[in-house]
Design an enzyme around this catalytic site. Structure first.
Site, PDB file in Angstrom:
ATOM      1  N   GLN B 125       0.859  -1.183   0.000  1.00  0.00           N
ATOM      2  CA  GLN B 125       0.000   0.000   0.000  1.00  0.00           C
ATOM      3  C   GLN B 125       0.895   1.233   0.000  1.00  0.00           C
ATOM      4  OE1 GLN B 125      -1.853   0.792   3.715  1.00  0.00           O
ATOM      5  NE2 GLN B 125      -3.543   1.966   2.868  1.00  0.00           N
ATOM      6  N   SER B 128       1.178   6.714   2.263  1.00  0.00           N
ATOM      7  CA  SER B 128       1.842   7.773   3.021  1.00  0.00           C
ATOM      8  C   SER B 128       2.965   8.389   2.215  1.00  0.00           C
ATOM      9  CB  SER B 128       2.421   7.200   4.312  1.00  0.00           C
ATOM     10  OG  SER B 128       1.418   6.581   5.056  1.00  0.00           O
ATOM     11  N   SER B 160       4.435  -0.954   3.921  1.00  0.00           N
ATOM     12  CA  SER B 160       4.670  -2.297   4.475  1.00  0.00           C
ATOM     13  C   SER B 160       4.859  -3.319   3.362  1.00  0.00           C
ATOM     14  CB  SER B 160       3.487  -2.742   5.338  1.00  0.00           C
ATOM     15  OG  SER B 160       3.342  -1.880   6.424  1.00  0.00           O
ATOM     16  N   GLU B 243      -9.586  -1.032   5.973  1.00  0.00           N
ATOM     17  CA  GLU B 243      -8.376  -1.111   6.775  1.00  0.00           C
ATOM     18  C   GLU B 243      -8.705  -1.003   8.257  1.00  0.00           C
ATOM     19  OE1 GLU B 243      -5.456   1.836   5.775  1.00  0.00           O
ATOM     20  OE2 GLU B 243      -3.888   0.714   6.811  1.00  0.00           O
TER      21      GLU B 243
HETATM   22  C1  LIG Z   1       4.246  -0.422  11.116  1.00  0.00           C
HETATM   23  C2  LIG Z   1       3.701   0.575  10.159  1.00  0.00           C
HETATM   24  C3  LIG Z   1       3.281   0.161   8.926  1.00  0.00           C
HETATM   25  C4  LIG Z   1       2.803   1.066   8.009  1.00  0.00           C
HETATM   26  N1  LIG Z   1       2.436   0.612   6.786  1.00  0.00           N
HETATM   27  C5  LIG Z   1       2.028   1.498   5.849  1.00  0.00           C
HETATM   28  C6  LIG Z   1       1.732   1.075   4.524  1.00  0.00           C
HETATM   29  O1  LIG Z   1       1.800  -0.110   4.229  1.00  0.00           O
HETATM   30  N2  LIG Z   1       1.395   1.992   3.608  1.00  0.00           N
HETATM   31  C7  LIG Z   1       1.300   3.308   3.917  1.00  0.00           C
HETATM   32  O2  LIG Z   1       0.958   4.084   3.049  1.00  0.00           O
HETATM   33  N3  LIG Z   1       1.552   3.763   5.167  1.00  0.00           N
HETATM   34  C8  LIG Z   1       1.935   2.894   6.134  1.00  0.00           C
HETATM   35  N4  LIG Z   1       2.216   3.340   7.407  1.00  0.00           N
HETATM   36  C9  LIG Z   1       2.178   4.772   7.676  1.00  0.00           C
HETATM   37  C10 LIG Z   1       0.972   5.201   8.504  1.00  0.00           C
HETATM   38  O3  LIG Z   1      -0.198   5.126   7.768  1.00  0.00           O
HETATM   39  C11 LIG Z   1       1.274   6.631   8.991  1.00  0.00           C
HETATM   40  O4  LIG Z   1       2.346   6.520   9.886  1.00  0.00           O
HETATM   41  C12 LIG Z   1       0.118   7.275   9.702  1.00  0.00           C
HETATM   42  O5  LIG Z   1      -0.910   7.607   8.804  1.00  0.00           O
HETATM   43  C13 LIG Z   1       0.546   8.525  10.481  1.00  0.00           C
HETATM   44  O6  LIG Z   1       1.288   9.406   9.704  1.00  0.00           O
HETATM   45  P1  LIG Z   1       2.705   9.934  10.193  1.00  0.00           P
HETATM   46  O7  LIG Z   1       3.516   8.765  10.573  1.00  0.00           O
HETATM   47  O8  LIG Z   1       3.199  10.812   9.122  1.00  0.00           O
HETATM   48  O9  LIG Z   1       2.436  10.746  11.498  1.00  0.00           O
HETATM   49  P2  LIG Z   1       1.941  12.251  11.592  1.00  0.00           P
HETATM   50  O10 LIG Z   1       0.772  12.463  10.700  1.00  0.00           O
HETATM   51  O11 LIG Z   1       3.094  13.166  11.450  1.00  0.00           O
HETATM   52  O12 LIG Z   1       1.423  12.278  13.082  1.00  0.00           O
HETATM   53  C14 LIG Z   1       2.293  12.391  14.207  1.00  0.00           C
HETATM   54  C15 LIG Z   1       1.415  12.540  15.431  1.00  0.00           C
HETATM   55  O13 LIG Z   1       0.601  13.705  15.317  1.00  0.00           O
HETATM   56  C16 LIG Z   1      -0.743  13.380  15.465  1.00  0.00           C
HETATM   57  N5  LIG Z   1      -1.581  14.163  14.585  1.00  0.00           N
HETATM   58  C17 LIG Z   1      -1.393  14.463  13.289  1.00  0.00           C
HETATM   59  N6  LIG Z   1      -2.416  15.165  12.810  1.00  0.00           N
HETATM   60  C18 LIG Z   1      -3.286  15.319  13.815  1.00  0.00           C
HETATM   61  C19 LIG Z   1      -4.559  15.927  13.958  1.00  0.00           C
HETATM   62  N7  LIG Z   1      -5.186  16.535  12.947  1.00  0.00           N
HETATM   63  N8  LIG Z   1      -5.159  15.858  15.165  1.00  0.00           N
HETATM   64  C20 LIG Z   1      -4.546  15.249  16.202  1.00  0.00           C
HETATM   65  N9  LIG Z   1      -3.375  14.639  16.128  1.00  0.00           N
HETATM   66  C21 LIG Z   1      -2.755  14.666  14.952  1.00  0.00           C
HETATM   67  C22 LIG Z   1      -0.831  11.908  15.080  1.00  0.00           C
HETATM   68  O14 LIG Z   1      -1.944  11.287  15.659  1.00  0.00           O
HETATM   69  C23 LIG Z   1       0.467  11.367  15.616  1.00  0.00           C
HETATM   70  O15 LIG Z   1       0.315  11.067  16.968  1.00  0.00           O
HETATM   71  C24 LIG Z   1       2.711   2.436   8.341  1.00  0.00           C
HETATM   72  C25 LIG Z   1       3.087   2.865   9.614  1.00  0.00           C
HETATM   73  C26 LIG Z   1       3.595   1.944  10.516  1.00  0.00           C
HETATM   74  C27 LIG Z   1       3.996   2.431  11.869  1.00  0.00           C
END
Ligand SMILES: Cc1cc2nc3c(=O)[nH]c(=O)nc-3n(C[C@H](O)[C@H](O)[C@H](O)COP(=O)(O)OP(=O)(O)OC[C@H]3O[C@@H](n4cnc5c(N)ncnc54)[C@H](O)[C@@H]3O)c2cc1C
Lengths: 318, 377
Positions: B125, B128, B160, B243
């Protein structure tokens, strides 16, 4: 498998809800706490007319429950008690509902008709008898036998509408029919009231958060408030299937799981509701407090969370 | 209201149970986040597919059994209770496939699903991006019209299985100047195509569980657009509900983890200090199971999976962490040793992050389910 209330069951719950919303339970609850039972007893009779007091009584004793499962079921009783929990009318509803698990005689007919209020003591889990002063019949479950009792000292509950009494044991009346089932049903119906109260507390909170303004906007726009309420609805939504599942299976581990989860969810709902309301919720006039204190009292009635967690473990880790 | 299984459903469950008992590998496969483990999991998936157990709910023509939603839930329970391997192609099977069933063309279904069923093609997928995590509508990767297809440019991350996967699906901005949810197109791409660079990223356990994907003028033919160009956001919401909702995390895995926790607690001498948490883990898994039966009943009578799937996500992500932390506390000093519980704990920590963080889910629940007013983002 069809794991959802039927249309008739939902209609029954909705009709009770509609009725209770016209009956001003909060005023009756306050009057009851002050020793004036009139308005509360009127509600009791109105609900009895709708069959609420007959749901667990077998049909051969004038109730609605049929041996062959065609009549009212435990699910119906649970749905009705969820509605009771939403409105929190006063009175020994659970005590009366479990009586058919303890004995089988004529008294059941008048209990089912709502003419007889029953107060029950069930030590060690239910050591204090609710509304024993105005109950028409009083029973003490003494291990496997049933006794009468007289109301001793009056004890003040933190929920002032729960008037508790120390039971003074009287004569042995005979063997208790099925104390284990009585305890399970009591715990289940208490869980149902907890869930209903929790749902109502959530609704009150959502309503308040959508109206109350601070910093130039509704407090419900603040993420901090949203997230608290999202946690509450999640806890309540996942407690309900345990409640309904236990009503279907009658399995003691399921009953205990429901009691724990409904208690936890309702407690979270109550604490959150108070936080969302601020000081207005801390006043005696506000209806929030009636439910908050009811939730706290019911959390330990019919088995504390610790008792029920141990029952779960005893069943799953023999 | 009942929880009784009818005769065909019971037979289906028993058949699954027997097959799994006879075929689940005796010793666990190596992690699918290693090259060797990935290959071993592909073999396991082919074995599952040969017996038509890899995608039970799909139509037979694509390799499934036409199983009902309830049968699928029961199959999952059996699968995890039998200790069977994790699903290396879960992003394909549980996210892309439902999206294709809703929005794909017959040609796409026929071309893509049979290979997915056998894990001949494993999917990643690619949603991100470095600047678009929680705020997925801020994505910047582009799709530019080209002869017979599209040219992709940009960068995806945290994908992933992408380290070893064959293909990926994701959203690309296809209308220059468009913002947010508009002008996005949902596309599938070959991770071995010219112009693709995959850079594996080790996770907390040191293994390359996800990867960055760089697209540099990567050609994708028109037949790999899902839905219509520009309408990608709507298509993506189908994926997101799957999901967070049922399909990615069926109750089976939590029920089996809770059972293992109960055994661990018993064999540790039933310590009182953790009794309540062990009970709560079991209660949580049972709650999720029954909640799912309720959802299945509603879906079977025509309801659709909506924002309440965020409730699922919030519940199981919390449950999974609590369950594993309880297990580690029970293990005492041995908790730090690598093994199923330590690995499971590390993985559980990702639950509140992937698939939309728990904060994002709470906001969705509050606004879309409880009707609270929309606030600042
Ligand atoms: C093990 C793992 C597997 C993954 N696999 C995939 C995959 O296969 N494909 C893929 O596309 N992505 C994948 N992801 C990514 C995942 O979808 C993103 O990490 C997730 O959407 C959060 O985005 P970010 O990491 O950029 O955090 P950020 O968006 O930067 O967030 C950081 C923190 O800020 C908080 N935050 C952000 N915006 C807000 C808001 N509006 N209100 C309140 N709090 C907020 C979040 O809740 C979080 O606590 C994976 C992540 C992990 C950890």
């Amino acid at each position: 498998m069809r794991f959802a209330p039927s249309a008739e069951q939902e209609a029954f719950a909705a009709s009770l809800d509609a009725l209770l919303s016209t009956l001003d339970c909060d005023t009756a609850t306050r009057a009851w706490a002050g020793g004036d039972h009139g308005p509360g007893l009127k509600i009791w009779r109105r609900l009895a007319d709708q069959g609420v007091t007959a749901l667990t009584t077998p049909s051969h004793r004038g109730g609605l429950s049929e041996e062959d499962g065609t009549g009212a079921t435990t699910v119906d009783a649970v749905l009705a008690f969820e509605v009771l929990g939403r409105f929190c009318p006063p009175g020994p509803w659970t005590d009366s509902a479990v009586l058919p698990c303890l004995l089988d005689d004529e008294i059941l007919a008048s209990t089912a008709a709502g003419e007889t209020l029953v107060s029950l003591a069930f030590p060690p889990h239910l050591p204090f008898a609710l509304d024993a002063d105005i109950a028409d019949a009083r029973f003490l479950v003494d291990v496997a036998s049933l006794r009468g009792f007289t109301p001793g000292a009056h004890l003040a509950s933190l929920d002032s509408s729960r008037r508790l009494f120390v039971p003074v044991p009287g004569d042995e009346l005979g063997p208790a029919l099925d104390p284990a089932r009585a305890f399970d049903l009591g715990a289940l119906l208490t869980a149902a009231q907890l869930l209903g109260a929790g749902r109502r507390l959530l609704e009150m909170s959502v309503e308040h958060a959508g109206q109350r303004r601070q910093y130039g906007r509704e407090i419900g726009r603040f993420q901090a408030i949203k997230h608290l309420l999202a946690e509450v609805v999640t806890a309540l939504e996942l407690a309900r299937p345990l409640l309904h599942g236990a009503a279907v299976t009658a399995d003691p581990a399921d009953v205990s799981a429901a009691k724990v989860a409904c208690g936890d969810a309702a407690h979270l709902a109550a604490r959150t509701a108070l936080q969302v309301h601020g000081a207005i919720g801390y006043t005696a006039e506000h209806p929030l407090g009636l439910r908050l204190t009811r939730v706290r009292a019911l959390t330990t009635a019919w088995g504390t969370p610790a008792v029920h967690r141990h029952r779960v473990l005893a069943a799953i880790a023999p | 209201m009942d929880l009784d299984l009818d005769e065909p459903t019971r037979r289906f469950r028993d058949e699954a149970r027997e097959w799994l008992a006879a075929h689940v590998p005796r010793s666990p496969l190596p992690s699918f986040d290693t090259a060797e483990g990935f290959a071993a999991h592909r073999e396991w998936e082919a074995e599952l597919a040969d017996a038509r157990w890899s995608v039970v709910s799909w139509p037979r023509e694509y390799g499934g059994r036409d199983a009902s939603l309830l049968e699928w839930v029961l199959f999952e329970e059996e699968y995890y209770a039998a200790g069977a391997p994790g699903r290396v192609n879960q992003n394909g099977i549980f996210m892309l496939a439902p999206t294709l069933f809703s929005h794909g063309t017959p040609e796409q279904l026929a071309r893509i699903l049979p290979k997915m069923a056998r894990s001949e093609e494993v999917w990643a997928q690619a949603w991100s991006e470095p600047e678009a995590g929680s705020d997925i509508a801020a994505l910047r990767s582009t799709a530019t019209p080209a002869d017979g297809g599209w040219l992709l440019n940009g960068q995806k991350t945290w994908s992933s299985r992408a380290a070893f996967a064959d293909r990926a699906f994701g959203l690309f901005r296809s209308e220059p100047g468009s913002t947010r949810h508009h002008g996005l197109t949902y596309l599938m791409a070959d991770l071995r195509a010219p112009g693709v660079t995959v850079r594996p990223i080790p996770q907390l356990d040191g293994e390359p569980g996800f990867a960055e994907i760089f697209f540099d003028d990567v050609f994708v033919p028109d037949e790999d657009v899902i839905g219509t160009p520009g309408n990608g956001w709507r298509v993506a919401m189908t994926t997101a509900n799957n999901e967070r909702g049922l399909s990615l995390r069926s109750p089976g895995r939590f029920l089996s983890a809770a059972d293992r926790l109960v055994s661990l607690w018993s064999s540790a001498g039933r310590p009182e200090a953790t009794a309540a948490r062990v009970a709560d883990a079991w209660i949580g898994a049972r709650a999720y199971q029954l909640y799912t039966f309720g959802t299945v009943t509603r879906l079977a009578s025509g309801a659709e999976l909506g924002p309440e799937s965020s409730i699922n996500k919030l519940f199981w992500s919390h449950l999974d962490v609590a369950l594993h932390e309880t297990a580690l506390d029970l293990l005492g000093p041995a908790a730090e040793l690598r093994g199923p519980w330590a690995d499971g704990w590390l993985f559980s920590l990702a639950g509140p992050i992937y698939g939309g963080t728990d904060q994002i889910q709470r906001t969705i629940v509050a606004e879309r389910l409880l009707g609270l007013p929309k606030g600042d983002r």
